[in-house]
Scaffold this motif. Structure first.
Motif, short mmCIF file in Angstrom:
data_model
loop_
_atom_site.label_atom_id
_atom_site.label_comp_id
_atom_site.label_asym_id
_atom_site.label_seq_id
_atom_site.Cartn_x
_atom_site.Cartn_y
_atom_site.Cartn_z
N SER A 127 2.11 7.44 3.56
CA SER A 127 1.15 6.55 2.91
C SER A 127 1.86 5.42 2.21
CB SER A 127 0.29 7.33 1.91
OG SER A 127 -0.52 8.26 2.58
N ARG A 128 1.38 4.22 2.41
CA ARG A 128 1.95 3.04 1.75
C ARG A 128 0.81 2.23 1.15
NH1 ARG A 128 7.26 2.25 2.92
NH2 ARG A 128 8.11 3.35 4.74
N TYR A 129 1.18 1.25 0.34
CA TYR A 129 0.20 0.39 -0.31
C TYR A 129 0.53 -1.07 -0.05
CZ TYR A 129 -1.28 4.54 -2.88
OH TYR A 129 -1.75 5.79 -3.21
N ARG A 130 -0.51 -1.87 0.06
CA ARG A 130 -0.32 -3.31 0.16
C ARG A 130 -1.40 -4.01 -0.66
NH1 ARG A 130 -3.88 -5.36 4.19
NH2 ARG A 130 -4.84 -3.70 5.42
N LYS A 131 -1.11 -5.23 -1.03
CA LYS A 131 -2.07 -6.00 -1.80
C LYS A 131 -2.99 -6.79 -0.86
CE LYS A 131 0.91 -6.80 -5.83
NZ LYS A 131 1.58 -7.83 -6.66
N VAL A 132 -4.27 -6.80 -1.22
CA VAL A 132 -5.22 -7.66 -0.53
C VAL A 132 -5.98 -8.46 -1.58
CG1 VAL A 132 -5.47 -6.14 1.46
CG2 VAL A 132 -7.01 -5.89 -0.48
N ALA A 133 -6.39 -9.63 -1.23
CA ALA A 133 -7.11 -10.50 -2.17
C ALA A 133 -8.55 -10.69 -1.68
CB ALA A 133 -6.42 -11.84 -2.31
N GLU A 134 -9.47 -10.65 -2.62
CA GLU A 134 -10.88 -10.94 -2.35
C GLU A 134 -11.32 -12.08 -3.26
OE1 GLU A 134 -13.71 -7.58 -1.74
OE2 GLU A 134 -12.09 -6.41 -2.62
N ARG A 135 -12.21 -12.90 -2.77
CA ARG A 135 -12.74 -13.96 -3.62
C ARG A 135 -14.23 -14.12 -3.39
NH1 ARG A 135 -10.65 -19.78 -1.13
NH2 ARG A 135 -11.71 -19.60 0.89
N ALA A 136 -14.90 -14.68 -4.37
CA ALA A 136 -16.34 -14.89 -4.29
C ALA A 136 -16.73 -16.06 -5.17
CB ALA A 136 -17.09 -13.63 -4.72
N THR A 147 -15.12 -20.03 -8.66
CA THR A 147 -14.64 -19.00 -7.74
C THR A 147 -13.85 -17.97 -8.51
OG1 THR A 147 -14.50 -20.62 -5.94
CG2 THR A 147 -13.30 -18.55 -5.64
N ILE A 148 -14.08 -16.71 -8.22
CA ILE A 148 -13.32 -15.63 -8.83
C ILE A 148 -12.56 -14.91 -7.72
CG2 ILE A 148 -15.35 -14.13 -8.72
CD1 ILE A 148 -14.27 -12.68 -11.19
N ALA A 149 -11.30 -14.58 -7.98
CA ALA A 149 -10.47 -13.91 -6.99
C ALA A 149 -9.73 -12.74 -7.64
CB ALA A 149 -9.47 -14.89 -6.37
N ILE A 150 -9.57 -11.67 -6.89
CA ILE A 150 -8.86 -10.50 -7.40
C ILE A 150 -7.92 -9.95 -6.33
CG2 ILE A 150 -10.73 -9.84 -8.96
CD1 ILE A 150 -11.54 -7.70 -6.91
N GLU A 151 -6.82 -9.38 -6.79
CA GLU A 151 -5.95 -8.60 -5.92
C GLU A 151 -6.25 -7.12 -6.13
OE1 GLU A 151 -1.86 -11.24 -5.47
OE2 GLU A 151 -2.00 -9.78 -7.09
N GLN A 152 -6.20 -6.36 -5.04
CA GLN A 152 -6.38 -4.93 -5.13
C GLN A 152 -5.33 -4.21 -4.28
OE1 GLN A 152 -10.37 -3.26 -5.87
NE2 GLN A 152 -11.13 -4.93 -4.60
N GLN A 153 -5.01 -2.98 -4.67
CA GLN A 153 -4.10 -2.14 -3.91
C GLN A 153 -4.89 -1.39 -2.84
OE1 GLN A 153 -0.73 -2.65 -4.16
NE2 GLN A 153 -0.14 -0.79 -5.24
N VAL A 154 -4.44 -1.49 -1.60
CA VAL A 154 -5.09 -0.78 -0.50
C VAL A 154 -4.09 0.18 0.12
CG1 VAL A 154 -6.18 -1.02 1.75
CG2 VAL A 154 -6.69 -2.67 -0.03
N GLU A 155 -4.51 1.42 0.24
CA GLU A 155 -3.63 2.43 0.84
C GLU A 155 -3.79 2.42 2.36
OE1 GLU A 155 -2.67 7.24 0.46
OE2 GLU A 155 -4.44 6.38 -0.49
N TYR A 156 -2.67 2.52 3.06
CA TYR A 156 -2.71 2.63 4.51
C TYR A 156 -1.63 3.61 4.95
CZ TYR A 156 1.42 -0.43 4.80
OH TYR A 156 2.68 -0.96 4.68
N GLU A 157 -1.74 4.06 6.16
CA GLU A 157 -0.81 5.05 6.69
C GLU A 157 0.09 4.41 7.74
OE1 GLU A 157 -1.82 8.74 9.20
OE2 GLU A 157 -1.85 9.48 7.13
N GLU A 158 1.37 4.60 7.57
CA GLU A 158 2.35 4.07 8.53
C GLU A 158 2.96 5.24 9.28
OE1 GLU A 158 6.40 2.06 7.60
OE2 GLU A 158 4.90 0.45 7.64
N SER A 159 2.93 5.17 10.58
CA SER A 159 3.42 6.27 11.41
C SER A 159 4.50 5.79 12.37
CB SER A 159 2.26 6.89 12.22
OG SER A 159 1.24 7.35 11.37
N GLU A 160 5.42 6.71 12.69
CA GLU A 160 6.44 6.43 13.70
C GLU A 160 6.85 7.75 14.34
OE1 GLU A 160 9.76 4.61 11.83
OE2 GLU A 160 10.39 6.43 10.79
#
Length: 226
Positions: A76-85, A52-65
């Motif tokens: 604009s903010r960033y968060r980590k997401v992980a993918e595996r295969a 199994t291989i797994a990676i973290e990536q930076q994903v941009e998202y928009e936070e509004s108030e």
């Protein structure tokens, strides 16, 4: 695992091994992980590594108030997401990455084998011709040279249809859905020129799936043409 995208080594590759490391991207530390099972041998005698291989990536998202004046403020903010295969390696022949895995995972696997992997191309025409009495249920074509330059045909025993037969003779094939016999198994599969393969039936285990790839498909895997 019964489907995926195939990559071929540039040179000789060693066995993929377990490794965890970190890379920096745009100021963020992102983990990469490869976890492998002990090398195994398939029923046909092919040595393989599954893992199994797994990676973290930076994903941009928009936070509004809404601010105190009733205006919407966005940032604009960033968060980590992980993918595996999952992956399977047949040393010095190919690796196959689970369907949907990002192509960058080929590069990460190459890090542990000191060998780069290139996405493969499958010679669909050769694959079809090499099977004994194949039955085609899907066929993609291009370079037909008429008003119908490309397209996809669906049906049963497509090659027996006179119109489809003419298309087969005058076109290049880029994908196929096929039923054929491998050993004592009736196999239903789909393959594309871009290096994708999927076996619908039988319900193969990893070792049997790998034997099918090596015995039936490997001789039709090529390096991409530029």
């Amino acid at each position: 695992m019964k489907s995926g995208s195939i990559g071929i080594p540039v040179g000789e590759d060693s066995l993929v091994d377990t490794e965890i490391f970190t890379v920096e991207r745009e100021g963020a530390e992102l983990k990469r992980s490869i976890k492998t099972n002990p090398p195994a041998t398939t029923p046909s005698g092919h040595r393989i590594v599954e893992g199994t291989i797994a990676i973290e990536q930076q994903v941009e998202y928009e936070e509004s108030e809404i601010d105190g004046n009733g205006n919407v403020q966005s940032e604009s903010r960033y968060r980590k997401v992980a993918e595996r295969a999952q992956f399977i390696q047949v040393p010095n022949q190919f690796v196959i990455l689970e369907s949907g895995a990002p192509s960058m995972m080929f590069d990460i696997l190459g890090r542990t084998t000191d060998c780069a992997y290139e996405p493969a191309e499958i010679d669909i025409d050769g694959f079809i011709l090499d099977q004994e009495e194949p039955s085609l249920w899907m066929l993609g074509f291009y370079e037909h040279g008429t008003q119908a330059e490309n397209g996809t045909l669906y049906g049963s025993d497509i090659a027996d249809d006179p119109i489809a037969s003419d298309i087969l003779q005058d076109s290049a094939c880029n994908q196929v859905g096929i039923e054929h016999f491998y050993s004592d198994d009736a196999v239903k599969a789909r393959a594309s020129e871009s290096g994708y393969i999927e076996v619908y039936s039988p319900d193969y285990e990893v070792e049997e799936f790998t034997d099918y790839l090596v015995d039936v498909l490997a001789s039709h895997i090529n390096r991409p043409t530029v």
